[in-house]
Design an enzyme around this catalytic site. Structure first.
Site, short mmCIF file in Angstrom:
data_model
loop_
_atom_site.label_atom_id
_atom_site.label_comp_id
_atom_site.label_asym_id
_atom_site.label_seq_id
_atom_site.Cartn_x
_atom_site.Cartn_y
_atom_site.Cartn_z
NE ARG A 84 -3.49 2.57 2.48
CZ ARG A 84 -2.79 2.86 3.78
NH1 ARG A 84 -2.87 2.69 4.83
NH2 ARG A 84 -3.94 4.36 3.48
CG HIS A 129 -0.78 8.70 3.28
ND1 HIS A 129 -1.38 7.39 3.89
CD2 HIS A 129 -0.76 9.66 4.95
CE1 HIS A 129 -0.75 6.86 4.59
NE2 HIS A 129 -0.75 8.34 5.66
CD GLU A 174 -4.80 7.46 10.38
OE1 GLU A 174 -4.20 8.29 10.63
OE2 GLU A 174 -4.32 6.06 10.35
CG ASN A 315 -5.55 2.74 8.63
OD1 ASN A 315 -5.90 2.50 8.08
ND2 ASN A 315 -4.86 4.44 8.58
CD GLU A 386 -1.76 3.91 8.22
OE1 GLU A 386 -1.38 4.26 9.08
OE2 GLU A 386 -2.03 4.54 7.05
C1 NOJ Z 1 -1.48 6.89 9.70
C2 NOJ Z 1 -0.75 7.41 8.58
O1 NOJ Z 1 -1.85 6.83 8.13
C3 NOJ Z 1 0.10 7.14 8.91
O2 NOJ Z 1 0.65 8.34 8.08
C4 NOJ Z 1 0.97 7.43 10.19
O3 NOJ Z 1 2.74 6.98 9.98
C5 NOJ Z 1 0.84 6.17 11.12
N1 NOJ Z 1 -0.42 6.28 11.10
C6 NOJ Z 1 1.91 5.87 12.39
O4 NOJ Z 1 1.79 7.40 12.74
#
Ligand code: NOJ
Length: 518
Positions: A84, A129, A174, A315, A386
């Site tokens: 991903r 992102h 997110e 996530n 995630e």
């Molecule tokens: C969520 C995020 O999508 C990612 O960018 C981040 O590095 C990780 N969590 C860890 O915090």
């Protein structure tokens, strides 16, 4: 091959997919290479150095703009089924709008996708992102309703370029961080703090942007390419701090956390969760507004959103306990509480701390989240997009190995006992990278990457070897033999049998109990 002593087999289904993730700004570097436009993170990291603990930025990061072949090589070495990664909007469309496309940007992602497919690794592509093109931010970013159309235009460009090869798309990563965390704190790009309207305008427009991008695919590309789309949600699992006193508050907390971003898409009725809609209206009126700060949806918008995802992308990092706020206490959603809910969040007493204060380790919350999603939205496919351990710089990262194992165990139980349809697990991250406000001070990587090393060498950590064994066998309680075999291959010598000691101590307790009752 022997299993670790005292552990029974825990196998994930044969069609279960294993992946690892990264994101453009966190790994690519090449921030102005070949005509790339500026993103809010390029700007923020240069102008708000003090917001980043080590004063670093993503200008070069892991230099994946040049070293992407290395990324594919390590992904393949691990045996990943999926990788991903995210596309930087302003690398493809420097101004954010589709009238000017960068050939170099297109070639970069096209080559990466081809190479992944050549290695039998399925690309899972995130379109957004956190890295909004600066020119779109100048026009208000997520608070401008027109963003929904601009995002859909960008999505159409991506589908026309890559949908022949990319079958799994995540529109936006997110939303709760993008809307709630950013506008409530201003500590992440674009550095705008506007607690009253920011989070809620963003909440609505971001969902509509997602839905419009989904409908473009559905109308113009689905028949030909048959891919699947969703948006990934960071879920903080919430438990009552004091039971039964805080049971109802926890229920509302979950609707606020999960429902506000999922109910409009995944519920049968559509629209905001009624409990949240009611709470926000009451609170806004009390504050002197004559409307709810959470903007309503028109009937047409509700229909556009309803059903605009083919699976749930989750996530999961941590769990918090919720309790009523005391006099004078004012939390910040989703860090430590919410004035709107009159609530504060606490770290569970039995959580283990990690290198990130906001991410205590709590694997049990993952199984509870998975069951909650099934109970709330039906028997949908859930892809864990995630889950990852924030650590320091150790190569023998036993704690990360245990983290992955413990979370996979919860996934196994969710599938086996709760019959949740989890289709895959993605570890964050493939390699160390720029961790936003934490710069390079916190590491998540299966592979270490020292950002000060001019060659940006990716070196396998112990956890990568464990994960490779799980991927090969689908067995969570992998044998030491498998890990050691890989370690020898990679010239790592110092593996302490962590898995065994956990399982062996459990076995010893069972033996003692048996002995006692015999
Ligand atoms: C969520 C995020 O999508 C990612 O960018 C981040 O590095 C990780 N969590 C860890 O915090």
């Amino acid at each position: 091959m022997l299993l670790a002593v005292g552990c029974s087999s825990q196998k994930l289904p044969p069609n279960f997919k294993f992946g690892a993730a990264t994101a453009a700004y966190q790994i690519e570097g090449g921030w102005k290479a070949d005509g790339k436009g500026k993103s809010i993170w390029d700007e923020f990291a240069h102008t708000h150095k003090d917001a980043i603990v080590d004063g670093t930025n993503g200008d070069v990061a892991a230099d994946s703009y040049h070293l992407w072949r290395e990324d594919v090589r390590i992904a393949s070495e691990l045996g990943l089924n999926q990788y991903r990664f995210s596309i930087s909007w302003s690398r493809i469309l420097p101004s954010g709008l589709p009238n000017n496309m960068s050939k170099a940007g297109v070639k970069y992602y096209s080559d990466l996708i081809d190479e992944l497919l050549k290695q039998n690794i399925e690309p899972v592509v995130t379109m957004y992102h956190y890295d909004m093109p600066l020119k779109i931010q100048d026009l208000g970013g997520w608070t401008n309703p027109l963003i929904a159309d601009w995002f859909a235009d960008y999505a159409r460009v991506l589908y026309s370029l890559f949908a022949d090869r990319v079958k799994t798309w995540i529109t936006i990563n997110e939303a709760v961080v993008i809307c709630d965390m950013i506008y409530n704190t201003g500590i992440l790009a674009p550095g705008i703090k506007n607690e009253e309207l920011g989070p809620f305008l963003c909440n609505k427009h971001l969902l509509l942007a997602h839905a419009k991008a989904y409908r473009v695919y559905e109308r113009e590309f689905k028949d030909k390419y048959n891919g699947r789309l969703s948006l990934s949600h960071n879920i903080l699992w919430i438990e009552p701090y004091q039971y039964p006193r805080d049971k109802e508050l926890a229920k509302l907390g979950l609707e606020y956390m999960i429902g506000r971003y999922s109910h409009p898409i995944f519920s049968k009725e559509g629209g905001w969760p009624p409990s949240v809609e009611k709470k926000l209206l009451e609170y806004s009126l009390k504050q002197g507004f004559n409307y709810s700060r959470l903007p309503s949806f028109t009937e047409e918008e509700k229909q556009l959103l309803k059903g605009s995802a083919d699976f749930y992308a989750l996530n999961y990092y941590t769990t918090h306990m919720i309790r009523p706020a005391k006099e004078g206490e004012k939390g910040t959603w989703f860090l430590n509480g919410s004035p709107e809910l009159g609530a504060m969040l606490e770290i569970p007493a039995d959580a283990e701390l990690s290198a990130s204060v906001i991410m205590p380790v709590y694997p049990k919350g993952l199984r509870k989240t998975l069951s909650y999603l099934k109970n709330s939205y039906g028997d949908i496919d859930i892809l864990i997009t995630e889950n990852g351990y924030p650590g320091k710089h150790q190569m023998y990262d036993h704690v990360r190995l245990k983290y992955i194992k413990d979370h996979l165990t919860q996934v196994y139980l969710a599938i086996k006992e709760d019959k949740v349809h989890v289709i895959g697990y993605t570890y964050w991250a493939l390699m160390d990278n720029f961790e936003w406000n934490s710069g390079y001070s916190v590491t998540f990587g299966l592979y270490a990457m020292d950002h000060k090393d001019p060659k940006k060498i990716r070196s396998p950590r112990l956890s990568s070897q464990y994960y490779a064994c799980v991927i090969k066998t689908h067995e969570i309680n992998v044998s030491d033999e498998c890990v050691n075999e890989n370690i020898e291959k990679l010239h790592l010598q110092e593996y302490h049998s962590f898995g065994n000691s956990v399982c062996a101590s459990k076995a010893l307790i069972v033996l003692l109990i048996l002995f006692y009752f015999s």
